[in-house]
Scaffold this active site. Structure first.
Site, PDB file in Angstrom:
ATOM      1  N   TYR A   1       0.846  -1.325   0.212  1.00 25.98           N
ATOM      2  CA  TYR A   1       0.024   0.184   0.051  1.00 25.98           C
ATOM      3  C   TYR A   1       0.890   1.352   0.035  1.00 25.98           C
ATOM      4  CZ  TYR A   1      -3.396   3.474   1.632  1.00 25.98           C
ATOM      5  OH  TYR A   1      -4.159   4.621   1.900  1.00 25.98           O
TER       6      TYR A   1
ATOM      7  N   ASP B   1       9.215   2.853  -0.021  1.00 28.74           N
ATOM      8  CA  ASP B   1       8.219   3.430   0.606  1.00 28.74           C
ATOM      9  C   ASP B   1       8.374   3.023   1.985  1.00 28.74           C
ATOM     10  OD1 ASP B   1       5.858   4.093   1.882  1.00 28.74           O
ATOM     11  OD2 ASP B   1       4.437   3.718   0.702  1.00 28.74           O
TER      12      ASP B   1
ATOM     13  N   LYS C   1       4.440   8.666   9.054  1.00 30.54           N
ATOM     14  CA  LYS C   1       4.135   7.993  10.372  1.00 30.54           C
ATOM     15  C   LYS C   1       5.259   8.552  11.563  1.00 30.54           C
ATOM     16  CE  LYS C   1       1.115   4.591   8.724  1.00 30.54           C
ATOM     17  NZ  LYS C   1       1.122   4.023   7.183  1.00 30.54           N
TER      18      LYS C   1
END
Ligand SMILES: *Cc1c(COP(=O)(O)O)cnc(C)c1O
Length: 436
Positions: free
Chosen positions: A149, A244, A277
């Protein structure tokens, strides 16, 4: 309804009220507990490793806002930095010194990048990284892997087509097929497929984007030979390799997942890295970065447009900076890794004692466990693990005050605030839950 005192409401009442004004009652779908069933908990507060719901029930939190809360909730140094920053002003839409400090801090920990740009969400960072890769190479095609994702940018909401010659299909309504016609979706950890993809499409591929440890498949590591081969193919064909690390960044190791692969593969570096995050410490903040030549393709220097009203927000950067300064203290990751390892070992031991097949894995403060005989290597293997048992276990643990991610394809997170006693209590609850 508005006269109702919110502290008197149950989770079920809040959920009912939320569903009237917010689609599905939530602002991000996984929070609705659709995968596991039941009523989502509405959280009132968090302290250290615990969160407390609207009914006053306390949980050991293994979600940590899906990764950012690596220090636990309400860490004193972070709290102080945020309060101080807020007093000086929330947002100016003009540059601030703290953005430089945060950029310097990030770059000092990730040697593959010379420059970063700060944005407000992982989605935005991944979307911008993709545009940058396409702009820098002048190519359109992108490769991603099933089960990874990268946020919800249109071009990335895609599933595999029927074979390597065909490009993907949208996984969301509202994404026109033309928008994903350049996105090739391959199986994770499949060396043959990536070789074949480059053989067929090499000169048109702008980038390969990967979650190096796929936390959106619970916890699946990219194998070293797979990673090494992608790196070789990208270099050989002039494509950029995009890591990512929104989830793994500053979470699996101080140098992020790329530092682990660099240990296994001499000279290994991604071309573009994406963070989120942990670097925001719980505030909306994300970043993408690369070597100077690539980053200078961005506006205002270069032709690739990218911007943001709240980018580099003063309160968010204070929060991120204070968080990074804590995690780089000596011994931080050793201690975090040891607690995470003790949790995974404890869960696996509890299932073994109960005669239930479970496997687990972890790195730094990120972990995963599966009701299966061996660790899955790709998305199909993840979704083939025992979902019914996972859902029963999830609810049995929730009842016992342990909050794991409410879906079997999501990773878990341990913070520095989780004590050996918290972990022991979790493992004891797991032993009971698995027996029951
Ligand atoms: C969470 C996540 C994103 C999206 O970040 P948001 O801040 O939710 O937009 C992108 N990539 C990965 C690997 C993620 O885990």
């Amino acid at each position: 309804m508005s006269t109702e005192l919110s502290h008197a409401s149950t989770n079920a009442q809040l959920f009912e009220r939320a569903q009237k004004v917010i689609p599905g009652g939530v602002n991000s779908p996984v929070r609705a507990f659709r995968a596991v069933g039941g009523t989502p908990r509405f959280i009132k507060s968090g302290r250290g490793p615990y969160i407390v719901d609207a009914e006053g029930k306390r949980y050991v939190d293994y979600i940590g806002s899906w990764g950012p809360m690596i220090l636990g909730h309400g860490h004193p140094a972070v709290l102080e930095a945020v309060q101080k920053a807020a007093l000086d002003g929330f947002s100016f839409g003009a540059p601030t010194e703290r953005e430089i400090e945060l950029a310097e801090e990030i770059l000092s920990l990730v040697p593959s990048m010379d420059q970063v740009r700060l944005v407000s969400s992982g989605t935005e960072a991944a979307m911008s990284a993709l545009r940058l890769a396409r702009g820098a190479t002048g190519r359109s095609k992108i490769v991603k892997f099933e089960g990874c994702y990268h946020g919800h940018a249109d071009a990335l909401l895609v599933k595999a087509g029927s074979g390597l010659a065909t490009f993907g299909h949208p996984t969301s309504a509202g994404v026109p097929p033309e928008v994903v016609q350049h996105t090739l979706v391959l199986e994770y950890n499949n060396v043959e497929q990536i070789e074949e993809a480059f053989a067929l499409h090499g000169p048109g591929i702008a980038c390969v984007m990967i979650e190096p440890i796929a936390g959106n498949m619970n916890f699946v590591r990219a194998s070293v030979p797979f990673m090494k081969r992608i790196r070789e193919l990208c270099t050989q064909h002039g494509a950029l390799f995009v890591f990512d690390e929104v989830m793994t960044g500053f979470r699996v190791a101080l140098g992020s997942a790329q530092s682990l692969y660099a240990k296994a593969i001499p000279g290994f570096e991604p071309d573009i890295s994406v963070f989120g995050k942990v670097i925001g410490g719980g505030m909306p903040l994300a970043a993408f970065g690369a070597k100077r030549a690539v980053m200078q393709q961005l506006a205002p220097l270069g032709p690739v447009y990218q911007a943001g009203t709240l980018s580099g927000n003063p309160v968010a950067t204070a929060c991120g900076l204070a968080t990074l300064r804590e995690i780089r203290k000596p011994g931080f990751f050793e201690a975090l890794s040891a607690s995470t390892r003790s949790l995974v070992d404890g869960l696996v031991a509890a299932s073994k004692a109960a005669g239930v097949p479970m496997v687990g894995d972890c790195e730094g403060g990120m972990f995963g466990f599966f009701f299966a005989d061996q660790l899955p290597q790709n998305y199909n293997a993840v979704i083939a693990t025992d979902k019914e048992r996972f859902n029963r276990f999830f609810h049995a643990m929730l009842d016992r005050g342990v909050y794991f991610a409410p879906a079997l394809y999501e990773a878990g997170f341990v913070s520095a605030a989780h004590s050996p006693a918290d972990i022991a209590a979790t493992c004891a609850a797991a032993a009971e839950s698995l027996r029951g």
